[in-house]
Design a protein around this motif. Structure first.
Motif, mmCIF file in Angstrom:
data_model
loop_
_atom_site.group_PDB
_atom_site.id
_atom_site.type_symbol
_atom_site.label_atom_id
_atom_site.label_comp_id
_atom_site.label_asym_id
_atom_site.label_seq_id
_atom_site.Cartn_x
_atom_site.Cartn_y
_atom_site.Cartn_z
ATOM 1 N N GLN A 71 0.826 -1.207 0.000
ATOM 2 C CA GLN A 71 0.000 0.000 0.000
ATOM 3 C C GLN A 71 0.863 1.260 0.000
ATOM 4 N N VAL A 135 -4.807 2.157 4.197
ATOM 5 C CA VAL A 135 -5.772 1.254 3.575
ATOM 6 C C VAL A 135 -7.172 1.853 3.637
ATOM 7 N N ASN A 299 -6.641 -5.925 0.503
ATOM 8 C CA ASN A 299 -7.541 -5.296 1.470
ATOM 9 C C ASN A 299 -8.616 -6.254 1.951
#
Length: 532
Positions: A71, A135, A299
């Motif tokens: 990320q 996230v 995710n």
């Protein structure tokens, strides 16, 4: 004879694949219509860790490292060229006094709400939830809602802050951990004092983990950019390898930083920024769907894992804090952890142009994957480094229990509240407008009265015909064009309705056109521009 193989690997693959497939069927509806992120007990995590709680925490820590590393590289890649150098003033406010205020405020709230907890223990818990989560931040800076409601400069500063402060959480956490080890309970089981704690905090945390990770990220990002340019110019790399290069770079940095024991999160973010410093890779992959696809898979996987490993029962049954205090603590942290400091210094951040934007940035500071990562780091340090006779010291065991309950609960609160805040805000914005529009329409609606003819009135049909004729005549007079002058004559054009009634264009001879141009080729005086 065929038998059922109910192994853990089969269950994980079936559950994860089935959920991702079902979510994919309605993913556009969830993200672009309802504005929900991927955050969501079919998995048996203790079975995967062979029944060991320590192995389970190790799996969670490494899983969060992997997700955060990917990320953060992608967050650095999606920022424009030289963004950190250009916007260093705004970032220094958010990462300096901003993070410090979030840490102190959260620690004070924890200290006040958790019974029989020392302030030194509270600053350790507060440090775990100080960084904002990259996230969960993606749910507000990506998609149709962000394109319509969040200005692009504001999106970028949120991405940059959430990427950088995840790696900068180490100094806040290890200041409390070193003080606990060398000062708490008189430093029992250790050889050192407060000076030892500060010294180790400087040269181990700041020099080795922070400065080394920044330098390592710069070197790796610079080398990766030049190597990729060289391979592309020589036509040595195919399109698939080109697209997956940033993700592979994230895996490499996470692995190598783990080997040398430095801050892999900060190194990933810095490497992503340096890697796309010339904006070439970002522009080349702007319309590509591979990186968002990998991002979505990670995710979904991490939040499914969180749902499985979260200590739900400990929120009610624990020796740390009663449930009513825990709920009140969650509300206070969501309201006071970040909002006051952002409102206080938003005038120094040029990306935040309005007070409403400052309130939005101040409220939306989610706690998620980064907080769980620091939770596992904290518990590992307390169990491995603060020992007496080979066992965790009494105060270290108390902090380990408290940090698990409080941090997990705050993360769950943030996932729920920040996950549904966007659709609720959208509903709150549109519902009053819809009601107001409906009320104004019903109030302003004034239809013409309808006369029901009386059978005894023999002149009703004729009267209605005259009324319609008068109404039509009045309407035609209202829309008739205005007269204009040509020379000494006044021209009164007929309305379209009168021309239609007179039968122009059918059998009648049309009027002779008027010559508006003089002999020298210029318009005659008094000619309106609309007549040409």
């Amino acid at each position: 004879m065929p038998t059922l193989e109910l192994g853990d690997f089969n269950i994980v693959c079936a559950t994860l694949g089935g959920f991702i497939s079902l979510f994919g069927l309605v993913s556009y509806l969830c993200k672009e219509r309802f504005y929900l992120s991927e955050a969501s007990n079919f998995i048996r995590p203790l079975d995967y860790s062979l029944g060991s709680a320590d192995n389970l925490e190790a799996i969670t820590r490494n899983f969060t490292r992997l997700v955060l590393g990917v990320q953060l590289v992608l967050a650095g890649v999606q920022l424009p060229s030289r963004y950190l150098q250009v916007e260093w003033k705004s970032l220094s406010l958010l990462l300096g006094p901003g993070m410090a205020a979030m840490w102190i405020c959260t620690s004070l709230l924890v200290w006040a709400m958790v019974p029989h907890l020392e302030f030194l223990h509270a600053i350790i818990i507060g440090a775990c939830v100080t960084p904002t989560d990259p996230v969960l931040s993606n749910s507000i800076v990506k998609g149709k809602f962000a394109d319509k409601n969040v200005p692009r400069p504001l999106q970028r500063i949120i991405v940059a802050e959430s990427g950088a402060n995840d790696g900068l959480g180490y100094p806040f956490l290890f200041l409390g951990l070193y003080l606990l080890k060398y000062v708490g309970m008189g430093g029992a089981g250790t050889t050192g004092n407060g000076g030892t704690a500060i010294a180790k905090w400087f040269y181990e945390t700041w020099c080795y983990e922070i400065l080394l990770s920044v330098a390592y990220g710069i070197v790796v990002g610079w080398l990766a950019r030049h190597l990729l340019h060289w391979a592309e110019e020589k036509k040595y790399i195919d399109r698939e390898s080109f697209l997956v290069f940033a993700i592979a770079l994230a895996l490499f940095i996470v692995g190598t930083c783990g080997l040398i024991g430095t801050d892999d999160l900060l190194a990933c973010f810095i490497a992503g920024n340096v890697f796309t410093q010339d904006d070439w890779f970002r522009l080349e992959t702007m319309d590509d769907s591979l990186q968002p696809t990998v991002d979505m898979l990670l995710n979904l996987s991490i939040f499914m894992w969180f749902g499985a490993v979260c200590p739900w029962r400990s929120f009610v049954h624990n020796d740390v804090i009663p449930i009513y205090r825990l709920i009140f603590l969650g509300i206070l942290v969501l309201l006071l952890r970040r909002l006051p400091i952002v409102l206080a210094m938003h005038k120094g951040i040029h990306q935040i142009e309005q007070f409403s934007q400052a309130a939005f940035v101040g409220f939306f500071g989610p706690m998620g994957v980064g907080a769980i990562f620091y939770l596992t780091v904290c518990r590992d340090f307390l169990k491995q480094s603060v020992l007496v006779d080979g066992k965790p010291r009494e105060d270290a065991a108390k902090v380990a229990d408290a940090v698990e309950v409080v941090v997990w609960f705050l993360v769950i609160c943030s996932i729920v509240v920040h996950g549904i805040s966007v659709p609720l805000a959208k509903a709150g914005y549109h519902i009053p407008r819809t009601i107001s529009s409906a009320l104004s329409t019903s109030t302003n609606y004034d239809p013409e009265p309808i006369t029901i003819p009386d059978a005894r009135d023999t002149h009703s049909t004729a009267t209605r015909g005259q009324d319609r004729s008068a109404l039509g005549r009045n309407r035609r007079e209202r829309v008739a064009p205005a007269p204009f002058r040509i020379g000494g004559s006044v021209i009164r054009p007929k309305s379209p309705a009168s021309q239609l009634q007179a039968g122009i264009g059918q059998n009648d001879e049309p009027e002779r056109p008027v010559n508006l141009v003089s002999e020298n080729g210029r318009l005659k005086a008094g000619t309106p521009s609309s007549a040409v």
